[in-house]
Write an enzyme that holds these catalytic residues in place. Structure first.
Site, PDB file in Angstrom:
ATOM      1  N   TYR A   1       0.825  -1.211   0.000  1.00  0.00           N
ATOM      2  CA  TYR A   1       0.000   0.000   0.000  1.00  0.00           C
ATOM      3  C   TYR A   1       0.864   1.268   0.000  1.00  0.00           C
ATOM      4  CZ  TYR A   1      -4.220  -2.698   1.231  1.00  0.00           C
ATOM      5  OH  TYR A   1      -5.296  -3.565   1.237  1.00  0.00           O
TER       6      TYR A   1
ATOM      7  N   LYS B   1       6.231 -14.470   2.527  1.00  0.00           N
ATOM      8  CA  LYS B   1       6.076 -15.081   1.205  1.00  0.00           C
ATOM      9  C   LYS B   1       7.441 -15.023   0.520  1.00  0.00           C
ATOM     10  CE  LYS B   1       3.707 -17.085  -1.972  1.00  0.00           C
ATOM     11  NZ  LYS B   1       3.296 -18.495  -1.800  1.00  0.00           N
TER      12      LYS B   1
ATOM     13  N   ASP C   1       0.110 -18.463   2.220  1.00  0.00           N
ATOM     14  CA  ASP C   1      -0.864 -19.430   1.690  1.00  0.00           C
ATOM     15  C   ASP C   1      -1.112 -20.551   2.707  1.00  0.00           C
ATOM     16  OD1 ASP C   1       1.829 -19.772   1.135  1.00  0.00           O
ATOM     17  OD2 ASP C   1       1.528 -21.037  -0.613  1.00  0.00           O
TER      18      ASP C   1
ATOM     19  N   ASP D   1      -4.368  -7.770   5.612  1.00  0.00           N
ATOM     20  CA  ASP D   1      -5.709  -7.317   5.232  1.00  0.00           C
ATOM     21  C   ASP D   1      -6.567  -8.534   4.886  1.00  0.00           C
ATOM     22  OD1 ASP D   1      -7.735  -5.511   4.515  1.00  0.00           O
ATOM     23  OD2 ASP D   1      -7.193  -5.674   2.416  1.00  0.00           O
TER      24      ASP D   1
ATOM     25  N   ASP E   1      -9.741 -10.561   7.286  1.00  0.00           N
ATOM     26  CA  ASP E   1     -11.129 -10.817   6.865  1.00  0.00           C
ATOM     27  C   ASP E   1     -11.480 -12.287   7.096  1.00  0.00           C
ATOM     28  OD1 ASP E   1     -11.685  -8.230   6.036  1.00  0.00           O
ATOM     29  OD2 ASP E   1     -12.700  -8.906   4.213  1.00  0.00           O
TER      30      ASP E   1
END
Ligand code: ATP
Length: 359
Positions: free
Chosen positions: A138, A189, A222, A246, A250
């Site tokens: 971001y 990652k 993942d 983010d 959720d």
């Protein structure tokens, strides 16, 4: 008597319903105690403001918020405007302008909530996700050229700095250390993203040495999604980049029963600027204006605000009221399978704050 100056920014959609509900809860809290007082200022910034002024908030908006003790935010998003305008023009402008680099998202299955994980007990899921909130995916670095032509190109750069990574990992290790299990999972990652994420991993090893009493491990993002579903009890505090966290939060909110319950805090841990508290959900235009929004995510955000202000006893008072209300299925909103309205849930929480013995 302590007085706190609170900025209210409902923003868009159901933000306009849940933030006033949050204010009602703070007012009930102030009525129930002799040691707390709140002064509210309401800011009508957001998509409607944009339609009138071509900006989501005025140019001196940050200056108008600077002296506040905290900000209670609703949501930014409108079906009539591109998401990147609404997000960057308000929420991210405040987060980045006030260097609120630590985004903290607790997840628990509250009493009475029927969560989708049937193979675990509610106690197995008790997490805090720490989201890097100032850079990474971001950072806003990038560009787009030759729009509409076959040679069009677009680039978004995920930029990570040593200072940025160090400070969020230090914050996360510190938070893990303050929790009973003293356990941190660093999400990465670095198998695929072989520059910035490798630096992220290296800095995690360096910072870990400052916290010898914190047990920590590393998980690919993942694999993390599967672990959250299959082995929730192996997780406690979690830290991840801006985008990874983010998405994971959720998932966490859904696993805890509903997006409508989950809270978040955008913190400037150095306290140079006001921090901002908001429900994790967005503007939810499908239910807007119908009185159906679940205000619990906002109330839990109010609890986080009170904790940040050092008002721990008041924070617990509100949390007890929230848990008493979620325990009662007749006070569940539609997202939890019930029929209660925003106003009924708000009134019940306020009643419990004022008279904990009677409902
Ligand atoms: P945005 O684009 O602003 O992120 P959105 O509408 O795409 O918003 P969310 O608001 O995050 O996404 O929520 C997705 C769906 O979950 C909503 O459409 C709504 O039906 C439901 N929902 C979210 N928050 C609540 C809430 N507080 N109470 C009840 N339902 C909710």
């Amino acid at each position: 008597m302590k007085t706190y100056a609170i900025a209210l920014i409902p923003g868009d959609g159901i933000g306009k319903e849940v933030v006033p509900a949050g204010r009602q809860v703070l007012e009930a809290l102030a009525r129930s105690r002799s040691d707390l007082h709140f002064e509210f200022e309401h800011f009508d910034w957001g998509a409607d403001y944009y339609r009138r002024h071509a900006v989501m908030m005025p140019h001196d908006g940050l200056d108008r918020l600077r002296a506040k003790d905290a900000i209670l935010f609703g949501s930014a998003g409108d079906p009539g405007l591109p998401d990147h305008i609404t997000l960057w023009g308000l929420r991210l402008r405040i987060c980045q302008g006030f260097d609120q680099y630590a985004n903290v998202r607790p997840t628990r299955i509250l009493p009475g909530i029927d969560a989708p994980l049937k193979r675990c007990s509610p106690e197995d899921l008790d997490w805090v996700i720490v989201r890097e909130n100032s850079e990474g995916e971001y950072s806003g670095v990038g560009g787009r050229v030759h729009q509409g032509h076959p040679i069009e190109a677009a680039v978004d750069v995920s930029m990570m700095t040593r200072v940025g990574v160090q400070r969020i990992l230090r914050f996360a290790f510190g938070l893990a250390q303050s929790r009973p299990r003293k356990q941190l999972t660093v999400v990465t990652k670095s198998n695929a993203q072989r520059h910035a994420m490798v630096m992220w991993d290296e800095i995690a090893h360096e910072v870990a040495e400052e916290f010898p009493d914190v047990r920590w491990d590393k998980e690919l993002v993942d694999a993390m999604t599967a672990r959250m579903v299959n082995k929730p009890d192996t997780l406690d505090t979690i830290v991840a980049t801006n985008l990874h966290a983010d998405i994971l939060s959720d998932l966490a909110a859904a696993l805890a029963g509903s997006l409508g319950i989950a809270p978040t805090a955008n913190l400037d841990p150095q306290r140079r600027y006001p921090s901002m508290f908001e429900p994790i959900h967005g503007s939810a235009f499908d239910i807007m204006g119908k009185g159906l929004a679940n205000p619990i995510g906002t109330f839990w955000s109010v609890v986080m605000m009170l904790e940040h202000l050092g008002e721990n006893e008041a924070a617990q008072q509100v949390m007890r009221a929230i848990e008493a209300v979620t325990s009662d299925p007749s006070l569940h909103t539609g997202d939890l399978g019930g029929h209660a309205t925003t106003a009924q849930v708000t009134d019940a929480v306020c009643r419990f704050i004022l008279e904990p013995g009677r409902r």
